[in-house]
Write a protein that holds these residues in place. Sequence first.
Motif, PDB file in Angstrom:
ATOM      1  N   GLU A  78      -6.104  -8.242   7.674  1.00 48.20           N
ATOM      2  CA  GLU A  78      -6.142  -7.032   8.494  1.00 48.20           C
ATOM      3  C   GLU A  78      -7.396  -7.072   9.361  1.00 48.20           C
ATOM      4  OE1 GLU A  78      -3.814  -4.746   8.679  1.00 48.20           O
ATOM      5  OE2 GLU A  78      -2.574  -5.616   7.085  1.00 48.20           O
ATOM      6  N   ASP A  79      -7.315  -6.431  10.529  1.00 46.52           N
ATOM      7  CA  ASP A  79      -8.449  -6.460  11.444  1.00 46.52           C
ATOM      8  C   ASP A  79      -9.737  -6.007  10.768  1.00 46.52           C
ATOM      9  OD1 ASP A  79      -6.786  -7.371  13.415  1.00 46.52           O
ATOM     10  OD2 ASP A  79      -6.895  -5.562  14.667  1.00 46.52           O
ATOM     11  N   HIS A  80      -9.654  -4.930   9.995  1.00 49.03           N
ATOM     12  CA  HIS A  80     -10.870  -4.405   9.375  1.00 49.03           C
ATOM     13  C   HIS A  80     -11.423  -5.376   8.343  1.00 49.03           C
ATOM     14  CE1 HIS A  80      -9.263  -3.132   5.393  1.00 49.03           C
ATOM     15  NE2 HIS A  80      -8.126  -3.026   6.042  1.00 49.03           N
ATOM     16  N   GLN A  81     -10.536  -6.125   7.673  1.00 48.37           N
ATOM     17  CA  GLN A  81     -10.999  -7.098   6.682  1.00 48.37           C
ATOM     18  C   GLN A  81     -11.745  -8.245   7.357  1.00 48.37           C
ATOM     19  OE1 GLN A  81      -7.027  -7.828   5.001  1.00 48.37           O
ATOM     20  NE2 GLN A  81      -7.768  -7.043   3.033  1.00 48.37           N
ATOM     21  N   LEU A  82     -11.178  -8.745   8.446  1.00 47.11           N
ATOM     22  CA  LEU A  82     -11.830  -9.847   9.159  1.00 47.11           C
ATOM     23  C   LEU A  82     -13.140  -9.378   9.782  1.00 47.11           C
ATOM     24  CD1 LEU A  82     -11.878 -12.745  10.083  1.00 47.11           C
ATOM     25  CD2 LEU A  82     -10.429 -12.110  12.030  1.00 47.11           C
ATOM     26  N   PHE A  83     -13.117  -8.199  10.395  1.00 48.97           N
ATOM     27  CA  PHE A  83     -14.332  -7.648  10.994  1.00 48.97           C
ATOM     28  C   PHE A  83     -15.431  -7.538   9.935  1.00 48.97           C
ATOM     29  CE2 PHE A  83     -17.102  -4.101  12.047  1.00 48.97           C
ATOM     30  CZ  PHE A  83     -17.383  -4.288  13.392  1.00 48.97           C
ATOM     31  N   ASP A  84     -15.097  -6.995   8.778  1.00 48.60           N
ATOM     32  CA  ASP A  84     -16.100  -6.787   7.731  1.00 48.60           C
ATOM     33  C   ASP A  84     -16.672  -8.102   7.212  1.00 48.60           C
ATOM     34  OD1 ASP A  84     -15.759  -4.072   7.953  1.00 48.60           O
ATOM     35  OD2 ASP A  84     -14.548  -3.849   6.127  1.00 48.60           O
ATOM     36  N   THR A  85     -15.816  -9.106   7.010  1.00 46.20           N
ATOM     37  CA  THR A  85     -16.341 -10.370   6.489  1.00 46.20           C
ATOM     38  C   THR A  85     -17.193 -11.085   7.535  1.00 46.20           C
ATOM     39  OG1 THR A  85     -15.831 -12.416   5.308  1.00 46.20           O
ATOM     40  CG2 THR A  85     -14.335 -11.833   7.065  1.00 46.20           C
ATOM     41  N   VAL A  87     -19.010  -9.604   9.941  1.00 52.67           N
ATOM     42  CA  VAL A  87     -20.284  -8.883   9.978  1.00 52.67           C
ATOM     43  C   VAL A  87     -21.148  -9.273   8.777  1.00 52.67           C
ATOM     44  CG1 VAL A  87     -21.358  -6.604   9.764  1.00 52.67           C
ATOM     45  CG2 VAL A  87     -19.473  -6.949  11.372  1.00 52.67           C
ATOM     46  N   ALA A  88     -20.536  -9.348   7.610  1.00 44.40           N
ATOM     47  CA  ALA A  88     -21.288  -9.694   6.395  1.00 44.40           C
ATOM     48  C   ALA A  88     -21.866 -11.110   6.483  1.00 44.40           C
ATOM     49  CB  ALA A  88     -20.386  -9.566   5.171  1.00 44.40           C
ATOM     50  N   GLN A  89     -21.072 -12.061   6.965  1.00 40.52           N
ATOM     51  CA  GLN A  89     -21.549 -13.438   7.050  1.00 40.52           C
ATOM     52  C   GLN A  89     -22.676 -13.589   8.074  1.00 40.52           C
ATOM     53  OE1 GLN A  89     -18.421 -16.569   7.129  1.00 40.52           O
ATOM     54  NE2 GLN A  89     -16.997 -14.920   6.619  1.00 40.52           N
ATOM     55  N   ILE A  90     -22.484 -13.006   9.251  1.00 38.73           N
ATOM     56  CA  ILE A  90     -23.509 -13.117  10.297  1.00 38.73           C
ATOM     57  C   ILE A  90     -24.787 -12.426   9.854  1.00 38.73           C
ATOM     58  CG2 ILE A  90     -24.090 -12.557  12.697  1.00 38.73           C
ATOM     59  CD1 ILE A  90     -20.976 -12.574  13.209  1.00 38.73           C
ATOM     60  N   THR A  91     -24.642 -11.259   9.241  1.00 37.90           N
ATOM     61  CA  THR A  91     -25.805 -10.520   8.749  1.00 37.90           C
ATOM     62  C   THR A  91     -26.536 -11.285   7.661  1.00 37.90           C
ATOM     63  OG1 THR A  91     -24.733  -8.414   9.284  1.00 37.90           O
ATOM     64  CG2 THR A  91     -26.558  -8.331   7.730  1.00 37.90           C
ATOM     65  N   ALA A  92     -25.780 -12.002   6.819  1.00 38.22           N
ATOM     66  CA  ALA A  92     -26.411 -12.785   5.749  1.00 38.22           C
ATOM     67  C   ALA A  92     -27.362 -13.821   6.325  1.00 38.22           C
ATOM     68  CB  ALA A  92     -25.339 -13.460   4.898  1.00 38.22           C
ATOM     69  N   LEU A  93     -26.929 -14.529   7.367  1.00 38.25           N
ATOM     70  CA  LEU A  93     -27.825 -15.516   7.969  1.00 38.25           C
ATOM     71  C   LEU A  93     -28.947 -14.828   8.736  1.00 38.25           C
ATOM     72  CD1 LEU A  93     -28.306 -18.575   8.287  1.00 38.25           C
ATOM     73  CD2 LEU A  93     -27.237 -18.381  10.543  1.00 38.25           C
ATOM     74  N   GLN A  94     -28.644 -13.706   9.362  1.00 38.10           N
ATOM     75  CA  GLN A  94     -29.676 -12.959  10.068  1.00 38.10           C
ATOM     76  C   GLN A  94     -30.813 -12.569   9.117  1.00 38.10           C
ATOM     77  OE1 GLN A  94     -28.953  -8.799  11.293  1.00 38.10           O
ATOM     78  NE2 GLN A  94     -29.275  -9.512  13.401  1.00 38.10           N
ATOM     79  N   ARG A  95     -30.459 -12.108   7.909  1.00 36.75           N
ATOM     80  CA  ARG A  95     -31.477 -11.744   6.920  1.00 36.75           C
ATOM     81  C   ARG A  95     -32.325 -12.951   6.527  1.00 36.75           C
ATOM     82  NH1 ARG A  95     -27.353  -8.383   4.503  1.00 36.75           N
ATOM     83  NH2 ARG A  95     -26.856 -10.100   3.081  1.00 36.75           N
ATOM     84  N   VAL A  96     -31.668 -14.094   6.349  1.00 40.08           N
ATOM     85  CA  VAL A  96     -32.395 -15.317   6.003  1.00 40.08           C
ATOM     86  C   VAL A  96     -33.347 -15.706   7.131  1.00 40.08           C
ATOM     87  CG1 VAL A  96     -32.145 -17.799   5.584  1.00 40.08           C
ATOM     88  CG2 VAL A  96     -30.650 -16.178   4.404  1.00 40.08           C
ATOM     89  N   CYS A  97     -32.864 -15.632   8.367  1.00 33.66           N
ATOM     90  CA  CYS A  97     -33.715 -15.970   9.510  1.00 33.66           C
ATOM     91  C   CYS A  97     -34.933 -15.056   9.572  1.00 33.66           C
ATOM     92  CB  CYS A  97     -32.913 -15.872  10.808  1.00 33.66           C
ATOM     93  SG  CYS A  97     -31.743 -17.235  11.066  1.00 33.66           S
TER      94      CYS A  97
END
Length: 258
Positions: A78-85, A87-97
Amino acid sequence: MQTRTQIDLNADLGEGCGQDEAILAYVSSASIACGGHAGDAQSMHLAVRLALKHGVSIGAHPSFPDREHFGRHKMRLEDHQLFDTLVAQITALQRVCRAEGAPMFHVKPHGALYNQAAQNTHLARLIVAAILAVDPGLAVMGLAGTELPRMAAAAGLRAINEAFVDRAYLPDGTLVPRAMPGALITEESKALHQALRLVKQGKVTCLDGREIRLHADSLCVHGDNPRALALVRALVLLLADQGIAIGPMPKSGVKHPG
């Protein structure tokens, strides 16, 4: 065609393939797996540190949440499922950076998600929306001349048109599916020839022999290719011999972690 003196060379890293640091000595950009198809907090921290050490531009490499198939099988979410994952993945690397004091420059989808977004306008827009939700200063890397870079540009994001050194093309500018014979270019001389033509002529010969025009801002060598290290070494030498340097995309207008 204007003579080029520099091109970005990128690799997809942090995928557990064991040659990341060696490859980072030659490339100018790296897209780092951030938990969808591969990668975890430990691998992201290591990849970011190594990229910083070698002065390599950093990007997130999100995918369908599919570690079993390395993100290379189509998934229906579903669109919301893909959007959420995403966002979560990109944010995870953003936090590491941010933790490592490293700027994050771009986002490049992986595998099946990348290939579907090349042709599916709705999917491309959804990916762009997820990137915008995380940081509208991030650039978007996608298959040259296809929907993802077009939708990124339409949304006001910086679009990076990417072409592949080690993959064969179809006449519509998309990649030959991996299940088809000839999809992977395993002969180094052929990969080098394709790369040189892309940089100097903006052309590529497709699997069926037809020739198409293709503008590339960045060239990619897959980090999970067993011959990746030898290929990037040879490519850097070949381009240098032609007066073409390897260098990252300019960072003007891109936000840095605060």
